[in-house]
Design a protein around this motif. Structure first.
Motif, PDB file in Angstrom:
ATOM      1  N   ALA A 151       0.806  -1.221   0.000  1.00 18.15           N
ATOM      2  CA  ALA A 151       0.000   0.000   0.000  1.00 18.15           C
ATOM      3  C   ALA A 151       0.839   1.271   0.000  1.00 18.15           C
ATOM      4  O   ALA A 151       0.406   2.304  -0.515  1.00 18.15           O
ATOM      5  CB  ALA A 151      -0.954   0.005   1.191  1.00 18.15           C
ATOM      6  N   ASP A 152       2.029   1.227   0.571  1.00 16.51           N
ATOM      7  CA  ASP A 152       2.857   2.429   0.661  1.00 16.51           C
ATOM      8  C   ASP A 152       3.999   2.439  -0.354  1.00 16.51           C
ATOM      9  O   ASP A 152       4.899   3.277  -0.274  1.00 16.51           O
ATOM     10  CB  ASP A 152       3.411   2.587   2.084  1.00 16.51           C
ATOM     11  CG  ASP A 152       2.305   2.865   3.087  1.00 16.51           C
ATOM     12  OD1 ASP A 152       1.375   3.606   2.729  1.00 16.51           O
ATOM     13  OD2 ASP A 152       2.366   2.339   4.210  1.00 16.51           O
ATOM     14  N   TRP A 153       3.962   1.510  -1.311  1.00 18.26           N
ATOM     15  CA  TRP A 153       4.952   1.554  -2.371  1.00 18.26           C
ATOM     16  C   TRP A 153       4.739   2.791  -3.241  1.00 18.26           C
ATOM     17  O   TRP A 153       3.625   3.321  -3.326  1.00 18.26           O
ATOM     18  CB  TRP A 153       4.828   0.323  -3.269  1.00 18.26           C
ATOM     19  CG  TRP A 153       5.284  -0.949  -2.642  1.00 18.26           C
ATOM     20  CD1 TRP A 153       6.004  -1.100  -1.488  1.00 18.26           C
ATOM     21  CD2 TRP A 153       5.041  -2.273  -3.135  1.00 18.26           C
ATOM     22  NE1 TRP A 153       6.220  -2.432  -1.239  1.00 18.26           N
ATOM     23  CE2 TRP A 153       5.646  -3.171  -2.239  1.00 18.26           C
ATOM     24  CE3 TRP A 153       4.382  -2.768  -4.244  1.00 18.26           C
ATOM     25  CZ2 TRP A 153       5.598  -4.544  -2.422  1.00 18.26           C
ATOM     26  CZ3 TRP A 153       4.331  -4.131  -4.444  1.00 18.26           C
ATOM     27  CH2 TRP A 153       4.937  -5.012  -3.531  1.00 18.26           C
ATOM     28  N   VAL A 154       5.810   3.215  -3.894  1.00 17.81           N
ATOM     29  CA  VAL A 154       5.723   4.343  -4.813  1.00 17.81           C
ATOM     30  C   VAL A 154       5.529   3.780  -6.224  1.00 17.81           C
ATOM     31  O   VAL A 154       6.490   3.442  -6.923  1.00 17.81           O
ATOM     32  CB  VAL A 154       6.983   5.218  -4.743  1.00 17.81           C
ATOM     33  CG1 VAL A 154       6.865   6.378  -5.735  1.00 17.81           C
ATOM     34  CG2 VAL A 154       7.181   5.734  -3.328  1.00 17.81           C
ATOM     35  N   GLY A 155       4.284   3.615  -6.594  1.00 18.28           N
ATOM     36  CA  GLY A 155       3.888   3.279  -7.937  1.00 18.28           C
ATOM     37  C   GLY A 155       4.584   2.092  -8.576  1.00 18.28           C
ATOM     38  O   GLY A 155       4.976   1.121  -7.925  1.00 18.28           O
ATOM     39  N   ILE A 156       4.748   2.203  -9.889  1.00 17.82           N
ATOM     40  CA  ILE A 156       5.298   1.120 -10.693  1.00 17.82           C
ATOM     41  C   ILE A 156       6.747   0.843 -10.335  1.00 17.82           C
ATOM     42  O   ILE A 156       7.212  -0.299 -10.389  1.00 17.82           O
ATOM     43  CB  ILE A 156       5.140   1.456 -12.186  1.00 17.82           C
ATOM     44  CG1 ILE A 156       3.653   1.408 -12.557  1.00 17.82           C
ATOM     45  CG2 ILE A 156       5.909   0.492 -13.074  1.00 17.82           C
ATOM     46  CD1 ILE A 156       3.343   1.914 -13.940  1.00 17.82           C
ATOM     47  N   ARG A 157       7.475   1.882  -9.945  1.00 19.86           N
ATOM     48  CA  ARG A 157       8.886   1.702  -9.578  1.00 19.86           C
ATOM     49  C   ARG A 157       9.043   0.644  -8.500  1.00 19.86           C
ATOM     50  O   ARG A 157       9.808  -0.321  -8.637  1.00 19.86           O
ATOM     51  CB  ARG A 157       9.473   3.030  -9.090  1.00 19.86           C
ATOM     52  CG  ARG A 157      10.944   2.975  -8.712  1.00 19.86           C
ATOM     53  CD  ARG A 157      11.323   4.143  -7.804  1.00 19.86           C
ATOM     54  NE  ARG A 157      10.765   3.991  -6.461  1.00 19.86           N
ATOM     55  CZ  ARG A 157      10.830   4.949  -5.525  1.00 19.86           C
ATOM     56  NH1 ARG A 157      11.361   6.115  -5.816  1.00 19.86           N
ATOM     57  NH2 ARG A 157      10.326   4.730  -4.329  1.00 19.86           N
TER      58      ARG A 157
END
Length: 472
Positions: A76-82
């Motif tokens: 949930a706290d990942w930064v998008g596709i990266r």
């Protein structure tokens, strides 16, 4: 063949010729809907009491990576596709073996049934070989779900001396093996499609090759098409594919948020379908989900849950949030056009339920079989208990589509039928409880092993957590 008669229910058929039927009956003959009406009877039929229940077509999840089920709760706290690529494709996906894929697909599909979804497009881009592919299909078939198995290809991290995945055409022999063997028929519960790179993630020649391969074998092909200019592998990929006649109703686009108006018109004019995964797009993308923009061109959206690492893959949740998201966009547009407050809304709760049923069926080219409660179609149904405190007292007198979309939860889905068979009955999965417990324990072991092997650490710096506490 066995006859089943659902009596005295509130039917939300999604068939414009039939509409809603209060006190309605559905006669099911084997795997098909035989009649819809009132006061039906059939000698020898097994009768199901539909009083104070709402029956809808089984929901259609038009984009889900079912194999990711055991990776829940980490993204949930990942930064998008990266971060998705860093943690999934470059790490945890490489730890999967055939048994892991089987477990993810089995439990993930059972969870879809539990949530009232009867059909999924399983976008399976973890498989590296025939053994993993067959294991993925095994999981789907054991669950009993109706599935379009979109066989994809893995996206491993770049290795010195290895050909990058962007340059690799789809393995023809694997599609030939499946299409002439196990998944040769389009009349079975699990059928075949291709999950391809497309021009956003693969080179143009690869995209063109893959679409031609799908057409050779008569298959739907689906591509992730984020559409963000400057980030595509091929900037002019869609116009080039259109010019060569490679776009059509057999091409499904997942996401597509950043399409320009010209690009959107181009793909819709070609007949392509677009699947919005609203939760993912609200979480990680800078442009809104593809709903209202599609509707303006006279096309119909479909909906998918996408990635279990982010959130619960419930189509009720997705459809509800798709409605709320588009209503918010409508309201802002009206205000900007100095037309607020509006005399009437452009988007209604029934629209979103339509996207979650007929929209998905059309995107998967299955609308002749599923998506509505129509005589002759497959008996794929969800029966919802309107007596529950989540819904009561919305009926009688209220709009049943509104009641389902805005009030119902998984706990209210009493029965789920696929091809005339109850796979959830009286609130419980028909799947054997002892078997479910066993494979659930095995899936947990699979998760822990992959986390440990991948040295995966969950970091929640915003909450002051120390990464060391979360290292497996």
């Amino acid at each position: 063949m066995a006859l089943t008669l659902i009596k005295n229910a509130t039917l939300v058929t999604m068939d414009p010729a039939i509409g809603d039927v209060e006190g309605g009956d559905i006669l099911i003959d084997g795997d098909r809907i035989a009649e819809v009406g009132r006061a039906l009877s059939a000698a020898g039929a097994s009768v199901v009491d539909g009083r104070e229940r709402i029956v809808i077509p089984g929901m259609v999840n038009a984009h889900i990576h079912t194999w990711e089920y055991q990776l829940r709760g980490i993204g949930a706290d990942w930064v998008g596709i990266r971060d998705y690529f860093a943690h999934i494709h470059n790490n945890l996906a490489t730890r999967y073996g055939a048994r892991d894929v089987y477990l993810g697909n089995l439990l993930g599909a059972l969870n879809q049934i539990r949530n009232g979804t009867t059909t999924i497009l399983d976008w399976c881009h973890v498989v590296r070989d025939a053994q993993m592919t067959d294991a993925a299909i095994d999981g789907l078939e054991e669950s009993g779900i109706r599935a379009v198995f979109a066989r994809g290809t893995a996206k491993p991290p770049a290795r010195e001396g290895a050909t990058p995945y962007q340059k690799l055409p789809f393995p023809r022999e694997e599609i030939r093996r499946l299409r002439t063997g196990r998944l040769a028929s389009d009349d079975r519960l699990v059928t075949l499609a291709m999950a391809i790179l497309g021009p956003d993630w693969g080179e143009y020649d690869v995209a063109a090759h893959d679409i031609r391969l799908a057409r050779e074998f008569g298959l739907l092909n689906s591509a992730h098409t984020y559409g963000r200019q400057g980030k595509r592998v091929v900037e002019d990929g869609m116009p080039r594919l259109a010019k060569e006649g490679l776009l059509g109703p057999d091409h499904n686009i997942a996401h597509g948020n950043c399409f320009s108006e010209d690009e959107l018109k181009l793909v819709l004019d070609a007949g392509c379908s677009i699947t919005a995964t609203c939760f993912t797009e609200m979480l990680n993308f800078e442009q809104s989900a593809m709903l209202g923009r599609i509707l303006k061109f006279g096309a119909m959206p479909s909906l998918g849950t996408d990635c279990d690492p982010y959130f619960n893959s419930s189509m009720l949740w997705v459809a509800r949030h798709a409605f709320q998201h588009q209503r918010e966009m409508d309201n802002r547009s009206l205000r900007e056009a100095a037309k607020w407050p509006a005399d009437q809304h452009a988007t209604h709760t029934r629209d979103a339920l339509h996207w979650a049923t007929m929209g998905g069926a059309k995107a998967m080219r299955l609308d002749h079989k599923i998506g509505s409660i129509t005589p002759g179609k497959q008996a794929d149904l969800a029966m919802i208990d309107a007596r529950s405190m989540n819904i009561f007292p919305a009926l009688p007198g209220g709009d049943p589509a509104h009641a389902v979309l805005m009030y119902a939860e998984t706990s209210d889905i009493e029965n789920v039928m696929i091809a005339g068979r109850f796979l959830k009955r009286d609130g419980k999965l028909a799947f054997p409880a002892e078997r479910l417990a066993k494979v659930s324990e095995e899936l947990l072991e699979s998760r822990l092993r992959m986390m440990k092997d991948g040295s995966y650490a969950y970091r929640a710096a915003a909450h002051g957590a120390q990464p060391e506490r979360y290292v497996f």
